[in-house]
Motif scaffolding. Structure first.
Motif, short mmCIF file in Angstrom:
data_model
loop_
_atom_site.label_atom_id
_atom_site.label_comp_id
_atom_site.label_asym_id
_atom_site.label_seq_id
_atom_site.Cartn_x
_atom_site.Cartn_y
_atom_site.Cartn_z
N GLU A 1 0.82 -1.21 0.00
CA GLU A 1 0.00 0.00 0.00
C GLU A 1 0.86 1.26 0.00
N ALA A 2 1.99 1.23 0.72
CA ALA A 2 2.87 2.40 0.78
C ALA A 2 3.67 2.58 -0.50
N GLY A 3 4.00 1.47 -1.16
CA GLY A 3 4.75 1.54 -2.40
C GLY A 3 6.25 1.59 -2.25
N SER A 4 6.74 1.61 -1.01
CA SER A 4 8.18 1.58 -0.76
C SER A 4 8.42 1.19 0.68
N LEU A 5 9.61 0.66 0.96
CA LEU A 5 9.92 0.28 2.33
C LEU A 5 10.11 1.51 3.22
N SER A 6 10.64 2.59 2.64
CA SER A 6 10.84 3.78 3.46
C SER A 6 9.51 4.35 3.94
N LYS A 7 8.53 4.43 3.03
CA LYS A 7 7.21 4.94 3.42
C LYS A 7 6.51 3.96 4.37
N ARG B 1 12.45 -4.26 -5.86
CA ARG B 1 12.74 -2.98 -5.24
C ARG B 1 13.82 -2.25 -6.04
N ASP B 2 13.55 -0.99 -6.34
CA ASP B 2 14.54 -0.14 -7.00
C ASP B 2 14.27 1.31 -6.58
N HIS B 3 14.86 2.26 -7.32
CA HIS B 3 14.72 3.66 -6.95
C HIS B 3 13.28 4.16 -7.06
N ARG B 4 12.44 3.43 -7.79
CA ARG B 4 11.04 3.84 -7.94
C ARG B 4 10.15 3.31 -6.82
N GLY B 5 10.68 2.41 -5.99
CA GLY B 5 9.90 1.89 -4.88
C GLY B 5 9.87 0.37 -4.87
N ALA B 6 8.79 -0.19 -4.33
CA ALA B 6 8.64 -1.64 -4.20
C ALA B 6 7.38 -2.07 -4.92
N ARG B 7 7.52 -3.02 -5.86
CA ARG B 7 6.38 -3.53 -6.62
C ARG B 7 6.27 -5.04 -6.42
N PRO B 8 5.06 -5.54 -6.18
CA PRO B 8 4.90 -6.97 -5.91
C PRO B 8 5.36 -7.85 -7.08
N THR B 9 6.04 -8.91 -6.77
CA THR B 9 6.35 -9.94 -7.74
C THR B 9 5.11 -10.82 -7.91
N PRO B 10 5.12 -11.76 -8.86
CA PRO B 10 3.96 -12.67 -8.96
C PRO B 10 3.68 -13.39 -7.63
#
Length: 328
Positions: A16-22, A52-61
């Motif tokens: 939901e946050a889209g990144s580990l930092s958030k 995870r990259d500079h754009r945030g965290a996106r779910p894998t399959p």
């Protein structure tokens, strides 16, 4: 280690946050702690849950599969817990307040206010030296609310997905005999106590390490600390055998004085926690308000503390603020 519902809450929070930092900010955790927790969850499930990259965290399959199931399981579990409690409590009072507390100033006043405001409610208490133990009991449905204290900016127990609110922020005081030469001063320099023996009540958290660090900044290494109960702290301080570290709301005791430490090298935060998905969550704001009133009452018992507070407005009871959820 087995997969638990709290792990699913972490995965949902990251998605939901889209990144580990958030997500770490939302959950009230340091990002390294959240990263380590995610790695443990991924190890349990056998693969990466997020790219995870500079754009945030996106779910894998695999992450999408876990999220799909988690979004079904978490609400279902919450409803199951609520329905079970309603079934068990059909013949019980309409309201109940099962309160756990670590050593602190508010429990007695909170119980008094709850019983006065809700005459038909059932109020019970549970005391422990461990805030983590009590938080686990709330998560397990064995308690409704927990009062804990944490050192400085340290997070409250975060393995159980509770919501936490800060009631007050205290400086740490020292307990000295009334005839001690230092009690004639407004504050005590920590370095002036470099040769004393120390005493403190037990608990979990980082307080011991923070105390040693504060002493180091003051130019000395403290002697071994006695970890004893409150009665023994009073006895040791009264006899001059140790200086006890205490809360400024410490009940006035004949022959002893609670003194502020110059520069406030140690702080203590009082918090109230509850399960945001549990049936007691709706009464949480009332419990928070009563706890704050109880804190103010005990703070007024120490004239030295009340005289100290106007020059240090960042301490004492804090305005009620939005709840901050924490999870592992």
């Amino acid at each position: 280690m087995k997969l638990e519902l709290r792990h699913l809450r972490v995965v949902c929070a990251i998605a939901e946050a889209g990144s580990l930092s958030k997500a770490s900010s939302l959950l009230g955790l340091a990002q390294p702690a959240l990263t380590a927790q995610l790695h443990r969850i991924e190890a349990l499930l056998g693969g990466r849950l997020f790219e995870r990259d500079h754009r945030g965290a996106r779910p894998t399959p695999l992450g999408e599969l876990v999220l799909e199931r988690a979004r079904v399981l978490l609400p279902a579990f919450s409803r199951l817990q609520e329905d079970a409690l309603r079934l068990v409590d059909d013949d019980a009072p309409a309201e109940r307040y099962r309160v756990g507390a670590v050593n602190g100033p508010m429990l007695g006043g909170l119980v008094h206010r709850l019983t006065e405001a809700r005459p038909g409610a059932h109020v019970s208490t549970q005391v422990s030296w461990s805030g983590d133990e009590l938080a686990a009991m709330v998560a397990a449905g064995r308690l409704d609310y927990v009062l804990v204290g944490v050192c400085g900016d340290a997070p409250p127990p975060s393995e159980h997905g509770l919501t936490w609110n800060v009631v007050a922020v205290d400086p740490v005081f020292v307990l000295l005999p009334e005839d001690h030469p230092l009690t004639s001063r407004d504050e005590v320099e920590l370095g002036a106590l470099k040769d004393v023996q120390w005493a403190v009540t037990p608990g979990d958290g980082c307080f011991g390490d923070c105390f040693v660090a504060a002493c180091s900044r003051a130019g000395f290494t403290p002697r071994t600390m006695y970890e004893v109960d409150i009665g023994s702290c009073i006895d040791l301080a009264s006899a001059g055998d140790a200086v006890a570290l205490c809360q400024p709301t410490f009940r006035r005791t004949p022959g002893l004085t609670a003194m502020p430490i110059a520069g406030v090298p140690l702080r203590w935060r009082h918090l109230v926690g509850w399960d945001p998905e549990g049936p007691a969550a709706g009464f949480g704001p009332d419990v928070l308000r009563h706890a704050a009133e109880a804190y103010r009452e005990v703070a007024e018992r120490n004239p030295r503390y009340t005289a100290w507070l106007p020059a240090h407005p960042q301490y004492g009871a804090v305005p009620h603020r939005a709840a901050v959820p924490t999870a592992p």
